[in-house]
Design an enzyme around this catalytic site. Structure first.
Site, PDB file in Angstrom:
ATOM      1  N   HIS A 110      33.931  28.017  44.988  1.00  0.00           N
ATOM      2  CA  HIS A 110      34.379  26.744  45.559  1.00  0.00           C
ATOM      3  C   HIS A 110      33.132  25.912  45.846  1.00  0.00           C
ATOM      4  O   HIS A 110      32.324  26.289  46.708  1.00  0.00           O
ATOM      5  CB  HIS A 110      35.162  26.978  46.853  1.00  0.00           C
ATOM      6  CG  HIS A 110      36.385  27.806  46.634  1.00  0.00           C
ATOM      7  ND1 HIS A 110      37.616  27.253  46.370  1.00  0.00           N
ATOM      8  CD2 HIS A 110      36.555  29.154  46.585  1.00  0.00           C
ATOM      9  CE1 HIS A 110      38.497  28.223  46.186  1.00  0.00           C
ATOM     10  NE2 HIS A 110      37.885  29.386  46.310  1.00  0.00           N
TER      11      HIS A 110
ATOM     12  N   ASP B 217      33.957  33.995  45.031  1.00  0.00           N
ATOM     13  CA  ASP B 217      34.852  33.248  45.931  1.00  0.00           C
ATOM     14  C   ASP B 217      34.052  32.628  47.069  1.00  0.00           C
ATOM     15  O   ASP B 217      34.556  32.470  48.180  1.00  0.00           O
ATOM     16  CB  ASP B 217      35.980  34.136  46.468  1.00  0.00           C
ATOM     17  CG  ASP B 217      37.138  33.315  47.012  1.00  0.00           C
ATOM     18  OD1 ASP B 217      37.172  32.090  46.780  1.00  0.00           O
ATOM     19  OD2 ASP B 217      38.011  33.892  47.686  1.00  0.00           O
TER      20      ASP B 217
ATOM     21  N   HIS C 139      34.292  32.672  39.977  1.00  0.00           N
ATOM     22  CA  HIS C 139      35.211  32.094  40.980  1.00  0.00           C
ATOM     23  C   HIS C 139      34.364  31.520  42.105  1.00  0.00           C
ATOM     24  O   HIS C 139      33.836  32.255  42.937  1.00  0.00           O
ATOM     25  CB  HIS C 139      36.144  33.189  41.514  1.00  0.00           C
ATOM     26  CG  HIS C 139      37.182  32.687  42.468  1.00  0.00           C
ATOM     27  ND1 HIS C 139      38.515  33.010  42.341  1.00  0.00           N
ATOM     28  CD2 HIS C 139      37.086  31.908  43.571  1.00  0.00           C
ATOM     29  CE1 HIS C 139      39.187  32.439  43.324  1.00  0.00           C
ATOM     30  NE2 HIS C 139      38.342  31.777  44.089  1.00  0.00           N
TER      31      HIS C 139
ATOM     32  N   HIS D  47      45.850  33.353  42.434  1.00  0.00           N
ATOM     33  CA  HIS D  47      45.661  33.811  43.813  1.00  0.00           C
ATOM     34  C   HIS D  47      46.882  34.684  44.111  1.00  0.00           C
ATOM     35  O   HIS D  47      47.983  34.170  44.306  1.00  0.00           O
ATOM     36  CB  HIS D  47      45.577  32.621  44.780  1.00  0.00           C
ATOM     37  CG  HIS D  47      45.333  33.044  46.196  1.00  0.00           C
ATOM     38  ND1 HIS D  47      44.195  32.715  46.887  1.00  0.00           N
ATOM     39  CD2 HIS D  47      46.078  33.799  47.041  1.00  0.00           C
ATOM     40  CE1 HIS D  47      44.245  33.245  48.102  1.00  0.00           C
ATOM     41  NE2 HIS D  47      45.394  33.909  48.224  1.00  0.00           N
TER      42      HIS D  47
ATOM     43  N   LYS E 219      44.740  27.437  37.484  1.00  0.00           N
ATOM     44  CA  LYS E 219      44.795  28.267  38.689  1.00  0.00           C
ATOM     45  C   LYS E 219      46.119  28.114  39.415  1.00  0.00           C
ATOM     46  O   LYS E 219      46.542  27.002  39.731  1.00  0.00           O
ATOM     47  CB  LYS E 219      43.637  27.847  39.621  1.00  0.00           C
ATOM     48  CG  LYS E 219      43.603  28.544  40.962  1.00  0.00           C
ATOM     49  CD  LYS E 219      43.059  29.954  40.883  1.00  0.00           C
ATOM     50  CE  LYS E 219      43.182  30.705  42.190  1.00  0.00           C
ATOM     51  NZ  LYS E 219      42.014  30.609  43.037  1.00  0.00           N
TER      52      LYS E 219
ATOM     53  N   HIS F 255      39.979  37.676  43.104  1.00  0.00           N
ATOM     54  CA  HIS F 255      39.554  38.318  44.358  1.00  0.00           C
ATOM     55  C   HIS F 255      40.481  39.446  44.799  1.00  0.00           C
ATOM     56  O   HIS F 255      41.103  39.380  45.852  1.00  0.00           O
ATOM     57  CB  HIS F 255      39.375  37.294  45.490  1.00  0.00           C
ATOM     58  CG  HIS F 255      40.415  36.197  45.580  1.00  0.00           C
ATOM     59  ND1 HIS F 255      41.758  36.436  45.622  1.00  0.00           N
ATOM     60  CD2 HIS F 255      40.283  34.846  45.622  1.00  0.00           C
ATOM     61  CE1 HIS F 255      42.404  35.288  45.707  1.00  0.00           C
ATOM     62  NE2 HIS F 255      41.532  34.302  45.692  1.00  0.00           N
TER      63      HIS F 255
END
Ligand code: DOR
Ligand code: ZN
Length: 349
Positions: A17, A248, A15, A138, A101, A176
């Site tokens: 970004h 994350d 995971h 999420h 996602k 997460h």
């Protein structure tokens, strides 16, 4: 005897970004140097809502990976009304798109395209279940009547429980996770696993809020109690195959975090692995770190184990750590909550 050397299968980040443009080019080296592969999140300013956009984004990332570095980006699609059953079938056969996602609308950075009513997406969940496409979630409700610290718990009760009851064979990653409740839930149900971040394993809400506010520790889902943190640590160090690393890592320039209305996200990829080694060492669990950072995730995503190995060494004195990285828009702080860090990658000496 104290261990001062660790030789492990190259880790994966399930995971991350990476953003776009200048930030992408600044943060990507920390991912391809430390990980064999990474699952790249789709919440760009223009979200990655279909296969074609994911392919363009993948190409932008691949262009920046130097020859000789073995690194595989795995891509994700952002779940919106624009997805349909045909596209989902195509995802199931796609070479590098590995998950879809789901963001609840308003839950975090660039989640305006997220979903408001989960039930509307049941036909797509059915297609994903049938075609064995993984749903990455999420897990927070965004109802303003729900306290921010309860959003994961209530999501599990009100939304996730229904999804898994309706689609028992849908393979899900609850991303997460932050709480003892989430750990219990994951252990109890089949076909659902969870990623855990460095920050949720290493800091709690007191550290963020009790001696002055620490915007560098602000993230979504928000940090929980010490009791929750310890439950996450137990899950990670246990080696249980349902739990694996997803950093994350979410870069934002410091001026956007240290602001009257600071944004959520912690940039953690540069020191993620040394920090985790030190955490596992402190808990006498170094023998299980390879499961958490290198094996369990690949097993869940149905990939063969990494072939490359990496070595870390423990220094007798604490090492100098990177504090910030530079970008066109400004500095981005690197997550490191430990006073002293002793581990580093062997070839960086
Ligand atoms: O803290 C977070 N930041 N949580 C997320 O889910 C998204 C991320 C971001 O993109 O900045
Ligand atoms: Zn994220």
């Amino acid at each position: 005897m104290e261990k001062t050397y660790l030789d492990i299968l190259k880790p994966d980040d399930w995971h991350v970004h990476l953003r776009e443009g200048d930030i992408l080019s600044r943060v990507l080296p920390f991912t391809y140097n430390n990980f064999g592969s990474a699952l790249v999140m789709p919440n760009l300013d223009n979200p990655v809502t279909n296969i074609s956009l994911a392919e363009t984004y993948y190409a932008e990332i691949c262009r920046q990976i130097p020859k000789g570095i073995k690194f595989t980006p795995h891509m994700t699609l952002y779940l919106t009304n624009y997805l349909n059953k045909d596209e989902i079938k195509r995802v199931s056969n796609h070479q590098y798109i590995k998950a879809i996602k789901m963001y609840p609308k308003g839950a975090t950075t660039n989640s305006d395209s997220g979903i408001s009513n989960v039930i509307e997406f049941y036909p797509l969940f059915e297609a994903m279940e049938k075609n064995e496409v993984i749903l990455s979630i999420h897990g927070e409700v965004t109802d303003e009547n729900v306290d921010v610290f309860e959003r994961e718990k209530i999501f599990i009760e009100r939304v996730l429980t229904k999804v898994i009851n309706n689609f028992p064979n849908l393979r899900i990653v609850l991303e997460h996770i932050t709480s003892a409740d989430a750990v219990r839930f994951i252990k109890k149900h089949k076909n659902i696993s969870a990623t855990i971040t460095n920050h949720h394993l290493m800091v709690n809400r007191n550290i963020m809020l009790s001696k002055g506010i620490r915007p560098d520790f602000y993230c979504a889902p928000i940090l929980k109690t010490e009791h929750d943190r310890l439950a996450l640590v137990q899950a990670a160090i246990s080696g249980n195959c349902k739990f694996f690393l997803g950093t994350d890592s979410a870069p934002h320039v410091n001026s956007k975090k240290i602001a009257a209305c600071g944004c959520a996200g912690i940039f953690s990829s540069p020191l993620a692995i040394p920090l985790l080694i030190q955490l596992f060492e402190e808990h006498g669990s170094l023998s299980n770190i390879e499961k958490f950072i290198s094996k369990n995730g690949r097993e869940f995503y149905g990939m063969k184990q990494q072939e490359e190995r990496v070595q870390y060494i423990k220094k007798s004195k604490s090492i100098n750590t990177i504090k910030n990285i530079e970008t066109i828009e400004g500095k981005i702080a690197v997550f490191n909550p430990f006073k002293d860090l002793y581990w580093e990658k062997a070839n960086e000496v």
